[in-house]
Design a protein around this motif. Structure first.
Motif, PDB file in Angstrom:
ATOM      1  N   ALA A  84       0.833  -1.200   0.000  1.00 16.89           N
ATOM      2  CA  ALA A  84       0.000   0.000   0.000  1.00 16.89           C
ATOM      3  C   ALA A  84       0.871   1.255   0.000  1.00 16.89           C
ATOM      4  N   ASP A  85       0.567   2.177  -0.879  1.00 17.80           N
ATOM      5  CA  ASP A  85       1.263   3.467  -0.975  1.00 17.80           C
ATOM      6  C   ASP A  85       2.780   3.295  -1.096  1.00 17.80           C
ATOM      7  N   PRO A  86       3.249   2.589  -2.124  1.00 22.16           N
ATOM      8  CA  PRO A  86       4.686   2.367  -2.222  1.00 22.16           C
ATOM      9  C   PRO A  86       5.422   3.588  -2.761  1.00 22.16           C
ATOM     10  N   VAL A  87       6.702   3.652  -2.476  1.00 24.72           N
ATOM     11  CA  VAL A  87       7.613   4.569  -3.158  1.00 24.72           C
ATOM     12  C   VAL A  87       8.194   3.794  -4.345  1.00 24.72           C
ATOM     13  N   VAL A  88       7.956   4.306  -5.543  1.00 24.43           N
ATOM     14  CA  VAL A  88       8.420   3.632  -6.759  1.00 24.43           C
ATOM     15  C   VAL A  88       9.488   4.500  -7.412  1.00 24.43           C
ATOM     16  N   VAL A  89      10.669   3.929  -7.599  1.00 26.41           N
ATOM     17  CA  VAL A  89      11.741   4.638  -8.303  1.00 26.41           C
ATOM     18  C   VAL A  89      12.170   3.797  -9.502  1.00 26.41           C
ATOM     19  N   GLY A  93       9.341   3.896   6.208  1.00 22.80           N
ATOM     20  CA  GLY A  93       7.994   3.573   6.668  1.00 22.80           C
ATOM     21  C   GLY A  93       7.036   3.187   5.559  1.00 22.80           C
ATOM     22  N   ARG A  94       7.518   3.101   4.317  1.00 20.29           N
ATOM     23  CA  ARG A  94       6.641   2.771   3.185  1.00 20.29           C
ATOM     24  C   ARG A  94       7.275   1.643   2.360  1.00 20.29           C
ATOM     25  N   PRO A  95       6.467   0.879   1.633  1.00 20.70           N
ATOM     26  CA  PRO A  95       7.034  -0.130   0.743  1.00 20.70           C
ATOM     27  C   PRO A  95       7.908   0.525  -0.325  1.00 20.70           C
ATOM     28  N   LEU A  96       8.944  -0.182  -0.754  1.00 17.32           N
ATOM     29  CA  LEU A  96       9.871   0.348  -1.750  1.00 17.32           C
ATOM     30  C   LEU A  96       9.905  -0.575  -2.967  1.00 17.32           C
ATOM     31  N   VAL A  97       9.710   0.024  -4.126  1.00 16.33           N
ATOM     32  CA  VAL A  97       9.772  -0.707  -5.392  1.00 16.33           C
ATOM     33  C   VAL A  97      10.809  -0.025  -6.278  1.00 16.33           C
ATOM     34  N   ALA A  98      11.810  -0.777  -6.721  1.00 15.94           N
ATOM     35  CA  ALA A  98      12.832  -0.254  -7.636  1.00 15.94           C
ATOM     36  C   ALA A  98      12.660  -0.942  -8.992  1.00 15.94           C
ATOM     37  N   VAL A  99      12.568  -0.131 -10.036  1.00 19.93           N
ATOM     38  CA  VAL A  99      12.331  -0.646 -11.384  1.00 19.93           C
ATOM     39  C   VAL A  99      13.589  -0.440 -12.208  1.00 19.93           C
ATOM     40  N   VAL A 100      14.059  -1.501 -12.853  1.00 21.70           N
ATOM     41  CA  VAL A 100      15.274  -1.433 -13.667  1.00 21.70           C
ATOM     42  C   VAL A 100      14.986  -2.009 -15.045  1.00 21.70           C
TER      43      VAL A 100
END
Length: 489
Positions: free
Chosen positions: A368-373, A416-423
Protein backbone atom coordinates in the motif's frame (compact mmCIF):
# COMPACT_ATOMS: atom_id res chain seq x y z
CA UNK A 1 25.21 9.57 -71.15
CA UNK A 2 21.43 10.12 -71.52
CA UNK A 3 19.07 8.70 -68.93
CA UNK A 4 17.63 5.25 -69.52
CA UNK A 5 14.04 5.25 -68.20
CA UNK A 6 13.88 1.46 -68.17
CA UNK A 7 17.10 1.10 -66.20
CA UNK A 8 16.13 3.90 -63.82
CA UNK A 9 12.82 2.17 -63.15
CA UNK A 10 14.53 -1.17 -62.53
CA UNK A 11 16.85 0.51 -60.04
CA UNK A 12 13.86 2.16 -58.35
CA UNK A 13 12.22 -1.27 -57.97
CA UNK A 14 14.98 -2.23 -55.51
CA UNK A 15 14.58 0.78 -53.19
CA UNK A 16 12.82 0.99 -49.81
CA UNK A 17 13.11 4.64 -48.86
CA UNK A 18 12.36 6.86 -45.86
CA UNK A 19 10.97 10.38 -45.95
CA UNK A 20 10.94 13.45 -43.79
CA UNK A 21 7.60 13.91 -42.05
CA UNK A 22 3.98 12.82 -41.62
CA UNK A 23 3.15 13.99 -45.16
CA UNK A 24 4.62 12.48 -48.30
CA UNK A 25 6.93 15.00 -50.04
CA UNK A 26 6.75 15.58 -53.78
CA UNK A 27 10.06 13.83 -54.49
CA UNK A 28 8.69 10.66 -52.90
CA UNK A 29 5.37 10.76 -54.73
CA UNK A 30 7.17 11.27 -58.03
CA UNK A 31 9.56 8.44 -57.19
CA UNK A 32 6.77 6.03 -56.32
CA UNK A 33 5.04 6.87 -59.57
CA UNK A 34 8.34 6.07 -61.30
CA UNK A 35 8.62 2.64 -59.73
CA UNK A 36 10.21 3.00 -56.27
CA UNK A 37 9.31 -0.28 -54.59
CA UNK A 38 8.23 1.11 -51.27
CA UNK A 39 8.76 3.15 -48.15
CA UNK A 40 9.90 2.45 -44.61
CA UNK A 41 8.08 4.42 -41.92
CA UNK A 42 9.75 5.61 -38.74
CA UNK A 43 8.61 7.60 -35.71
CA UNK A 44 8.85 10.88 -37.62
CA UNK A 45 6.25 9.66 -40.13
CA UNK A 46 3.62 8.46 -37.64
CA UNK A 47 1.31 10.66 -35.61
CA UNK A 48 -1.50 8.81 -33.86
CA UNK A 49 -2.19 11.53 -31.29
CA UNK A 50 -5.62 12.23 -32.79
CA UNK A 51 -6.36 8.65 -33.78
CA UNK A 52 -5.45 6.53 -36.80
CA UNK A 53 -6.97 8.61 -39.59
CA UNK A 54 -3.87 10.68 -40.37
CA UNK A 55 -1.74 7.55 -40.82
CA UNK A 56 -4.46 5.87 -42.85
CA UNK A 57 -4.62 8.93 -45.08
CA UNK A 58 -0.86 8.84 -45.57
CA UNK A 59 -0.76 5.16 -46.48
CA UNK A 60 -3.71 5.61 -48.88
CA UNK A 61 -1.91 8.45 -50.61
CA UNK A 62 1.24 6.36 -50.96
CA UNK A 63 -0.68 3.36 -52.27
CA UNK A 64 -2.66 5.41 -54.78
CA UNK A 65 0.33 7.05 -56.41
CA UNK A 66 2.67 4.08 -56.21
CA UNK A 67 0.47 1.24 -57.43
CA UNK A 68 0.43 -0.75 -54.19
CA UNK A 69 3.99 -0.09 -53.00
CA UNK A 70 5.49 -1.90 -50.06
CA UNK A 71 4.65 0.21 -46.99
CA UNK A 72 6.83 -1.11 -44.20
CA UNK A 73 8.02 -0.42 -40.67
CA UNK A 74 9.82 -2.07 -37.76
CA UNK A 75 6.89 -3.12 -35.59
CA UNK A 76 8.07 -5.99 -33.44
CA UNK A 77 5.72 -5.42 -30.54
CA UNK A 78 7.36 -5.09 -27.16
CA UNK A 79 10.23 -2.64 -26.96
CA UNK A 80 10.58 -1.93 -30.69
CA UNK A 81 7.43 -0.16 -31.78
CA UNK A 82 6.55 2.61 -34.19
CA UNK A 83 2.78 2.70 -33.79
CA UNK A 84 3.21 2.60 -30.02
CA UNK A 85 5.76 5.39 -29.82
CA UNK A 86 3.62 7.71 -27.72
CA UNK A 87 2.65 5.31 -24.94
CA UNK A 88 4.43 2.01 -25.59
CA UNK A 89 3.25 -1.07 -27.42
CA UNK A 90 -0.01 -2.85 -26.77
CA UNK A 91 1.66 -6.16 -27.58
CA UNK A 92 4.21 -8.13 -25.56
CA UNK A 93 7.55 -8.52 -27.29
CA UNK A 94 9.43 -11.66 -28.18
CA UNK A 95 11.14 -12.17 -24.81
CA UNK A 96 7.77 -12.17 -23.05
CA UNK A 97 6.27 -14.57 -25.59
CA UNK A 98 9.28 -16.82 -25.31
CA UNK A 99 8.96 -16.84 -21.52
CA UNK A 100 5.34 -18.00 -21.83
CA UNK A 101 6.37 -20.53 -24.51
CA UNK A 102 2.92 -20.99 -26.01
CA UNK A 103 3.24 -20.91 -29.79
CA UNK A 104 -0.52 -20.50 -30.19
CA UNK A 105 -0.28 -17.28 -28.17
CA UNK A 106 2.68 -16.07 -30.25
CA UNK A 107 0.78 -16.73 -33.47
CA UNK A 108 -2.37 -15.03 -32.15
CA UNK A 109 -0.47 -11.97 -30.90
CA UNK A 110 1.23 -11.56 -34.28
CA UNK A 111 -2.06 -12.04 -36.10
CA UNK A 112 -3.51 -9.27 -33.94
CA UNK A 113 -0.50 -7.06 -34.57
CA UNK A 114 -0.65 -7.76 -38.29
CA UNK A 115 -4.37 -7.03 -38.38
CA UNK A 116 -3.77 -3.64 -36.75
CA UNK A 117 -0.99 -2.85 -39.21
CA UNK A 118 -3.10 -3.94 -42.17
CA UNK A 119 -5.96 -1.78 -40.95
CA UNK A 120 -3.59 1.20 -40.95
CA UNK A 121 -2.58 0.50 -44.55
CA UNK A 122 0.79 -1.09 -43.82
CA UNK A 123 1.81 -4.11 -45.87
CA UNK A 124 5.26 -5.28 -44.69
CA UNK A 125 6.47 -5.75 -41.13
CA UNK A 126 10.25 -5.90 -40.73
CA UNK A 127 9.75 -8.59 -38.10
CA UNK A 128 10.03 -10.99 -36.41
CA UNK A 129 13.51 -10.99 -34.96
CA UNK A 130 14.55 -14.64 -34.95
CA UNK A 131 17.98 -14.00 -33.49
CA UNK A 132 19.02 -16.43 -30.74
CA UNK A 133 20.18 -14.12 -27.95
CA UNK A 134 23.08 -16.04 -26.42
CA UNK A 135 25.17 -12.99 -25.47
CA UNK A 136 23.79 -11.48 -22.26
CA UNK A 137 25.51 -8.16 -23.01
CA UNK A 138 24.10 -7.95 -26.54
CA UNK A 139 23.31 -4.23 -26.91
CA UNK A 140 20.98 -4.50 -29.89
CA UNK A 141 18.87 -7.68 -29.54
CA UNK A 142 18.09 -8.57 -25.90
CA UNK A 143 14.33 -8.66 -25.31
CA UNK A 144 13.78 -8.52 -29.07
CA UNK A 145 14.67 -12.22 -29.12
CA UNK A 146 12.37 -15.05 -28.09
CA UNK A 147 15.25 -16.44 -26.03
CA UNK A 148 18.63 -18.13 -25.92
CA UNK A 149 17.51 -21.58 -27.03
CA UNK A 150 17.54 -22.14 -30.79
CA UNK A 151 14.66 -24.62 -30.77
CA UNK A 152 12.44 -22.22 -28.81
CA UNK A 153 13.30 -19.31 -31.10
CA UNK A 154 12.65 -21.46 -34.17
CA UNK A 155 9.17 -22.54 -33.15
CA UNK A 156 8.12 -19.07 -32.02
CA UNK A 157 9.67 -17.39 -35.04
CA UNK A 158 7.66 -19.66 -37.32
CA UNK A 159 4.51 -18.92 -35.30
CA UNK A 160 5.10 -15.18 -35.61
CA UNK A 161 5.54 -15.50 -39.38
CA UNK A 162 2.30 -17.44 -39.69
CA UNK A 163 0.46 -14.91 -37.57
CA UNK A 164 1.60 -11.81 -39.45
CA UNK A 165 0.97 -13.31 -42.85
CA UNK A 166 -2.43 -14.67 -41.83
CA UNK A 167 -3.34 -11.02 -41.26
CA UNK A 168 -2.21 -10.07 -44.78
CA UNK A 169 1.10 -8.49 -43.80
CA UNK A 170 4.35 -9.78 -45.29
CA UNK A 171 6.79 -10.85 -42.60
CA UNK A 172 10.57 -10.36 -42.79
CA UNK A 173 12.54 -12.70 -40.55
CA UNK A 174 15.67 -10.96 -39.26
CA UNK A 175 18.63 -10.43 -38.81
CA UNK A 176 20.13 -13.07 -41.10
CA UNK A 177 22.37 -14.97 -40.42
CA UNK A 178 21.75 -14.17 -36.72
CA UNK A 179 22.69 -11.20 -34.52
CA UNK A 180 22.12 -12.81 -31.13
CA UNK A 181 25.69 -13.79 -30.20
CA UNK A 182 27.20 -10.32 -30.69
CA UNK A 183 28.37 -7.79 -28.13
CA UNK A 184 28.54 -4.87 -30.58
CA UNK A 185 25.74 -2.89 -32.22
CA UNK A 186 25.88 -3.00 -36.02
CA UNK A 187 24.42 0.51 -36.11
CA UNK A 188 27.87 1.59 -34.91
CA UNK A 189 30.32 -1.26 -35.59
CA UNK A 190 30.81 -4.48 -37.57
CA UNK A 191 30.21 -7.31 -35.07
CA UNK A 192 31.63 -10.80 -35.56
CA UNK A 193 30.13 -14.10 -34.44
CA UNK A 194 33.09 -16.30 -33.66
CA UNK A 195 31.67 -19.80 -33.50
CA UNK A 196 32.16 -23.01 -35.43
CA UNK A 197 30.26 -23.64 -38.64
CA UNK A 198 28.50 -26.57 -36.95
CA UNK A 199 27.31 -24.41 -34.05
CA UNK A 200 26.25 -21.58 -36.36
CA UNK A 201 24.13 -23.93 -38.44
CA UNK A 202 22.48 -25.47 -35.39
CA UNK A 203 22.00 -22.23 -33.44
CA UNK A 204 21.94 -19.12 -35.66
CA UNK A 205 20.50 -20.68 -38.81
CA UNK A 206 17.92 -22.97 -37.23
CA UNK A 207 15.27 -20.27 -36.68
CA UNK A 208 15.70 -18.99 -40.23
CA UNK A 209 15.21 -22.50 -41.56
CA UNK A 210 11.98 -22.69 -39.56
CA UNK A 211 10.83 -19.30 -40.89
CA UNK A 212 11.49 -20.42 -44.45
CA UNK A 213 9.52 -23.61 -43.84
CA UNK A 214 6.68 -21.46 -42.45
CA UNK A 215 6.52 -19.62 -45.76
CA UNK A 216 8.10 -16.30 -44.78
CA UNK A 217 7.95 -13.88 -47.70
CA UNK A 218 11.09 -11.91 -46.83
CA UNK A 219 14.35 -12.23 -44.91
CA UNK A 220 16.21 -9.16 -43.66
CA UNK A 221 20.00 -9.25 -43.44
CA UNK A 222 22.47 -8.38 -40.69
CA UNK A 223 25.65 -6.34 -40.93
CA UNK A 224 27.74 -8.95 -39.14
CA UNK A 225 30.58 -11.32 -40.02
CA UNK A 226 30.67 -15.06 -39.46
CA UNK A 227 34.19 -16.22 -40.38
CA UNK A 228 33.48 -19.93 -39.87
CA UNK A 229 30.80 -19.77 -42.57
CA UNK A 230 33.12 -17.92 -44.92
CA UNK A 231 31.38 -14.59 -44.32
CA UNK A 232 34.32 -12.26 -43.69
CA UNK A 233 32.61 -8.91 -44.31
CA UNK A 234 29.05 -7.76 -43.60
CA UNK A 235 26.60 -10.55 -44.42
CA UNK A 236 24.51 -7.96 -46.25
CA UNK A 237 27.32 -7.70 -48.80
CA UNK A 238 28.18 -11.40 -48.89
CA UNK A 239 27.11 -13.63 -51.77
CA UNK A 240 28.31 -16.53 -49.67
CA UNK A 241 25.73 -15.64 -46.98
CA UNK A 242 22.80 -14.68 -49.17
CA UNK A 243 23.08 -16.99 -52.16
CA UNK A 244 25.02 -20.04 -51.02
CA UNK A 245 23.68 -20.25 -47.46
CA UNK A 246 20.27 -18.55 -47.40
CA UNK A 247 19.10 -19.68 -50.81
CA UNK A 248 21.26 -22.75 -51.34
CA UNK A 249 21.30 -24.37 -47.89
CA UNK A 250 18.01 -23.05 -46.48
CA UNK A 251 16.05 -23.08 -49.72
CA UNK A 252 14.70 -19.53 -49.46
CA UNK A 253 13.16 -18.26 -52.70
CA UNK A 254 11.57 -15.02 -51.52
CA UNK A 255 12.69 -11.40 -51.18
CA UNK A 256 15.94 -10.53 -49.39
CA UNK A 257 15.87 -7.10 -47.72
CA UNK A 258 19.03 -5.38 -46.55
CA UNK A 259 19.15 -4.00 -43.06
CA UNK A 260 19.44 -0.21 -43.12
CA UNK A 261 22.32 0.80 -45.35
CA UNK A 262 22.98 3.99 -43.39
CA UNK A 263 24.32 1.86 -40.50
CA UNK A 264 28.06 2.08 -39.85
CA UNK A 265 28.38 -1.69 -39.84
CA UNK A 266 27.89 -1.70 -43.62
CA UNK A 267 28.49 1.74 -45.08
CA UNK A 268 31.79 2.54 -43.34
CA UNK A 269 34.15 3.26 -45.07
CA UNK A 270 32.63 2.73 -48.54
CA UNK A 271 29.55 4.97 -48.31
CA UNK A 272 25.91 4.11 -48.91
CA UNK A 273 25.80 4.21 -52.75
CA UNK A 274 28.65 1.71 -53.00
CA UNK A 275 27.18 -0.41 -50.20
CA UNK A 276 23.89 -0.46 -52.14
CA UNK A 277 25.54 -1.79 -55.28
CA UNK A 278 27.48 -4.42 -53.34
CA UNK A 279 24.31 -5.50 -51.53
CA UNK A 280 22.56 -6.08 -54.85
CA UNK A 281 25.57 -7.94 -56.22
CA UNK A 282 25.54 -10.14 -53.11
CA UNK A 283 21.89 -11.08 -53.54
CA UNK A 284 19.77 -8.45 -51.78
CA UNK A 285 16.57 -7.64 -53.67
CA UNK A 286 15.29 -4.65 -51.70
CA UNK A 287 17.57 -1.99 -50.25
CA UNK A 288 16.42 -0.43 -46.98
CA UNK A 289 18.12 2.97 -46.99
CA UNK A 290 17.59 3.77 -43.31
CA UNK A 291 15.90 6.69 -41.62
CA UNK A 292 17.50 9.87 -42.93
CA UNK A 293 18.27 9.05 -46.59
CA UNK A 294 16.04 11.46 -48.43
CA UNK A 295 15.85 12.84 -51.99
CA UNK A 296 19.54 13.51 -52.62
CA UNK A 297 20.71 10.26 -51.01
CA UNK A 298 18.06 8.23 -52.88
CA UNK A 299 19.15 9.81 -56.16
CA UNK A 300 22.80 9.00 -55.41
CA UNK A 301 21.98 5.36 -54.69
CA UNK A 302 19.90 5.04 -57.85
CA UNK A 303 22.67 6.62 -59.93
CA UNK A 304 25.24 4.20 -58.49
CA UNK A 305 23.06 1.20 -59.33
CA UNK A 306 22.43 2.42 -62.88
CA UNK A 307 26.13 3.07 -63.43
CA UNK A 308 27.03 -0.39 -62.14
CA UNK A 309 24.80 -1.95 -64.80
CA UNK A 310 25.87 0.42 -67.60
CA UNK A 311 29.54 -0.22 -66.92
CA UNK A 312 29.08 -3.97 -67.00
CA UNK A 313 30.05 -4.35 -63.36
CA UNK A 314 26.63 -5.81 -62.44
CA UNK A 315 24.55 -7.82 -64.91
CA UNK A 316 21.19 -6.31 -65.78
CA UNK A 317 19.74 -9.75 -65.09
CA UNK A 318 20.60 -9.35 -61.38
CA UNK A 319 18.63 -6.11 -61.26
CA UNK A 320 15.73 -7.68 -63.13
CA UNK A 321 15.72 -10.63 -60.73
CA UNK A 322 15.64 -8.32 -57.71
CA UNK A 323 12.88 -6.19 -59.23
CA UNK A 324 10.75 -9.26 -59.91
CA UNK A 325 11.10 -10.47 -56.33
CA UNK A 326 9.94 -7.12 -54.95
CA UNK A 327 7.11 -7.09 -57.48
CA UNK A 328 6.01 -10.56 -56.35
CA UNK A 329 5.63 -9.40 -52.75
CA UNK A 330 3.78 -6.29 -53.93
CA UNK A 331 1.35 -8.52 -55.80
CA UNK A 332 0.90 -10.70 -52.72
CA UNK A 333 0.15 -7.76 -50.42
CA UNK A 334 -2.24 -6.23 -52.95
CA UNK A 335 -4.21 -9.47 -53.15
CA UNK A 336 -4.86 -9.71 -49.39
CA UNK A 337 -8.37 -9.16 -48.10
CA UNK A 338 -9.63 -7.41 -45.01
CA UNK A 339 -7.70 -8.22 -41.81
CA UNK A 340 -9.28 -10.57 -39.28
CA UNK A 341 -11.05 -9.33 -36.17
CA UNK A 342 -8.95 -10.00 -33.06
CA UNK A 343 -9.85 -9.49 -29.36
CA UNK A 344 -8.48 -6.14 -28.24
CA UNK A 345 -7.16 -7.47 -24.91
CA UNK A 346 -5.05 -10.26 -26.41
CA UNK A 347 -1.77 -8.38 -25.99
CA UNK A 348 -2.41 -7.54 -22.35
CA UNK A 349 -3.41 -11.11 -21.55
CA UNK A 350 -0.16 -12.34 -23.11
CA UNK A 351 1.90 -9.86 -21.13
CA UNK A 352 0.20 -10.93 -17.90
CA UNK A 353 1.13 -14.53 -18.57
CA UNK A 354 4.78 -13.53 -19.05
CA UNK A 355 5.24 -11.96 -15.61
CA UNK A 356 7.28 -14.08 -13.23
CA UNK A 357 7.72 -13.54 -9.49
CA UNK A 358 10.89 -14.92 -7.88
CA UNK A 359 11.23 -14.91 -4.10
CA UNK A 360 8.44 -14.15 -1.69
CA UNK A 361 4.96 -13.83 -3.21
CA UNK A 362 3.46 -10.38 -3.30
CA UNK A 363 0.61 -9.27 -1.08
CA UNK A 364 -1.31 -6.10 -2.00
CA UNK A 365 -1.64 -5.34 1.70
CA UNK A 366 2.16 -5.15 1.96
CA UNK A 367 2.41 -2.75 -0.98
CA UNK A 368 0.00 0.00 0.00
CA UNK A 369 1.26 3.47 -0.97
CA UNK A 370 4.69 2.37 -2.22
CA UNK A 371 7.61 4.57 -3.16
CA UNK A 372 8.42 3.63 -6.76
CA UNK A 373 11.74 4.64 -8.30
CA UNK A 374 12.93 3.81 -11.80
CA UNK A 375 16.63 3.58 -12.62
CA UNK A 376 16.95 5.12 -16.04
CA UNK A 377 18.61 3.11 -18.82
CA UNK A 378 19.60 4.38 -22.25
CA UNK A 379 17.42 3.15 -25.07
CA UNK A 380 19.10 1.24 -27.86
CA UNK A 381 19.19 2.80 -31.32
CA UNK A 382 16.68 0.30 -32.66
CA UNK A 383 14.28 0.98 -29.77
CA UNK A 384 14.42 4.78 -29.75
CA UNK A 385 12.66 6.98 -27.23
CA UNK A 386 9.54 5.05 -26.23
CA UNK A 387 7.97 5.44 -22.76
CA UNK A 388 8.51 2.61 -20.31
CA UNK A 389 8.08 1.97 -16.61
CA UNK A 390 5.29 2.11 -14.05
CA UNK A 391 4.53 5.84 -13.93
CA UNK A 392 1.13 5.58 -15.70
CA UNK A 393 -0.11 3.39 -12.84
CA UNK A 394 1.90 4.91 -9.98
CA UNK A 395 1.76 8.67 -10.66
CA UNK A 396 4.34 9.52 -7.99
CA UNK A 397 6.97 7.34 -9.63
CA UNK A 398 10.38 9.02 -9.72
CA UNK A 399 12.81 8.44 -12.60
CA UNK A 400 16.38 8.71 -11.34
CA UNK A 401 19.90 8.16 -12.65
CA UNK A 402 22.15 5.79 -10.73
CA UNK A 403 25.26 7.84 -11.42
CA UNK A 404 23.74 11.11 -10.19
CA UNK A 405 21.46 10.15 -7.31
CA UNK A 406 22.12 8.59 -3.89
CA UNK A 407 20.57 5.46 -2.36
CA UNK A 408 20.41 7.29 0.97
CA UNK A 409 17.99 9.86 -0.45
CA UNK A 410 15.69 7.17 -1.84
CA UNK A 411 15.85 5.24 1.43
CA UNK A 412 14.92 8.34 3.41
CA UNK A 413 11.96 9.00 1.12
CA UNK A 414 10.80 5.40 1.49
CA UNK A 415 11.06 5.32 5.29
CA UNK A 416 7.99 3.57 6.67
CA UNK A 417 6.64 2.77 3.19
CA UNK A 418 7.03 -0.13 0.74
CA UNK A 419 9.87 0.35 -1.75
CA UNK A 420 9.77 -0.71 -5.39
CA UNK A 421 12.83 -0.25 -7.64
CA UNK A 422 12.33 -0.65 -11.38
CA UNK A 423 15.27 -1.43 -13.67
CA UNK A 424 15.80 -2.30 -17.31
CA UNK A 425 18.65 -4.63 -18.28
CA UNK A 426 20.38 -4.06 -14.96
CA UNK A 427 22.98 -6.69 -15.88
CA UNK A 428 24.39 -4.27 -18.47
CA UNK A 429 24.82 -1.29 -16.14
CA UNK A 430 27.18 -1.62 -13.12
CA UNK A 431 26.03 1.66 -11.54
CA UNK A 432 22.44 0.46 -11.57
CA UNK A 433 23.38 -2.82 -9.91
CA UNK A 434 25.40 -1.02 -7.24
CA UNK A 435 22.54 1.40 -6.55
CA UNK A 436 19.91 -1.34 -6.24
CA UNK A 437 22.19 -3.50 -4.11
CA UNK A 438 22.67 -0.57 -1.74
CA UNK A 439 18.89 -0.19 -1.45
CA UNK A 440 18.41 -3.90 -0.79
CA UNK A 441 21.11 -4.05 1.90
CA UNK A 442 19.10 -1.60 3.96
CA UNK A 443 15.68 -2.66 2.71
CA UNK A 444 15.76 -6.42 2.00
CA UNK A 445 11.97 -6.21 1.82
CA UNK A 446 12.22 -4.10 -1.35
CA UNK A 447 10.61 -5.31 -4.56
CA UNK A 448 12.82 -5.06 -7.64
CA UNK A 449 11.14 -5.09 -11.03
CA UNK A 450 13.26 -6.04 -14.05
CA UNK A 451 11.75 -4.84 -17.35
CA UNK A 452 14.60 -6.05 -19.52
CA UNK A 453 16.35 -9.41 -19.56
CA UNK A 454 16.35 -10.94 -16.06
CA UNK A 455 20.02 -11.91 -16.10
CA UNK A 456 20.91 -10.36 -12.71
CA UNK A 457 18.94 -10.93 -9.53
CA UNK A 458 19.60 -8.64 -6.56
CA UNK A 459 19.44 -9.74 -2.93
CA UNK A 460 15.88 -8.57 -2.35
CA UNK A 461 12.64 -9.97 -1.04
CA UNK A 462 10.92 -10.26 -4.40
CA UNK A 463 12.17 -10.04 -7.98
CA UNK A 464 9.46 -9.38 -10.59
CA UNK A 465 10.33 -10.16 -14.20
CA UNK A 466 8.18 -8.71 -16.99
CA UNK A 467 10.44 -9.78 -19.89
CA UNK A 468 9.92 -6.49 -21.66
CA UNK A 469 9.11 -2.82 -21.24
CA UNK A 470 6.06 -2.43 -23.48
CA UNK A 471 3.02 -0.64 -22.10
CA UNK A 472 1.23 -3.96 -21.57
CA UNK A 473 4.25 -5.32 -19.67
CA UNK A 474 4.15 -2.29 -17.39
CA UNK A 475 0.43 -2.66 -16.82
CA UNK A 476 0.83 -6.34 -16.00
CA UNK A 477 3.40 -5.54 -13.31
CA UNK A 478 1.35 -2.61 -12.00
CA UNK A 479 -1.68 -4.86 -11.55
CA UNK A 480 0.47 -7.26 -9.56
CA UNK A 481 1.66 -4.41 -7.35
CA UNK A 482 -1.83 -2.96 -6.87
CA UNK A 483 -1.29 0.14 -9.01
CA UNK A 484 -4.14 2.43 -9.97
CA UNK A 485 -5.70 2.02 -13.44
CA UNK A 486 -3.89 3.82 -16.22
CA UNK A 487 -5.57 6.73 -17.96
CA UNK A 488 -7.46 5.79 -21.11
CA UNK A 489 -5.40 6.48 -24.25
Amino acid sequence: MPADPTLDRLANATLLVPFESTAAPRWLLDGLADGIAGVCLFHNNIDLSDGPEALKGLTRALADVGGDPLISLDEEGGDVTRIGQAAGSGYPGNAALGAVDDTALTEDVHTALGAELRGLGLTVDLAPSVDVNTAADNPVIGTRSFGSDAALVARHGAAAVRGLQAAGVAAAAKHFPGHGATELDSHLDLPSVDASAELLRERELRPFRAAVEAGVLAVLTAHITLPALGVDGPATLSRRALVEVLRGELGFTGMVISDALDMDGVRRPIGMPEASVRALEAGCDLLCLGRYSYADEVAAVRAAIVEAVRSGRMPAARLEEAAERTAAVRRWTAAQGAPPQIPSDLGLDGARRAVQVVGEPLSPADLADPVVVELDAPAGIAVGEVPWGLAPWFPDTERITAEEDAPSRVLARASGRPLVAVVRDAHRFPATREFVSALCRVRPDAVVVEMGLPVWRPECRTHVRSHGAARVNGQSVAELLGGVPAPVR
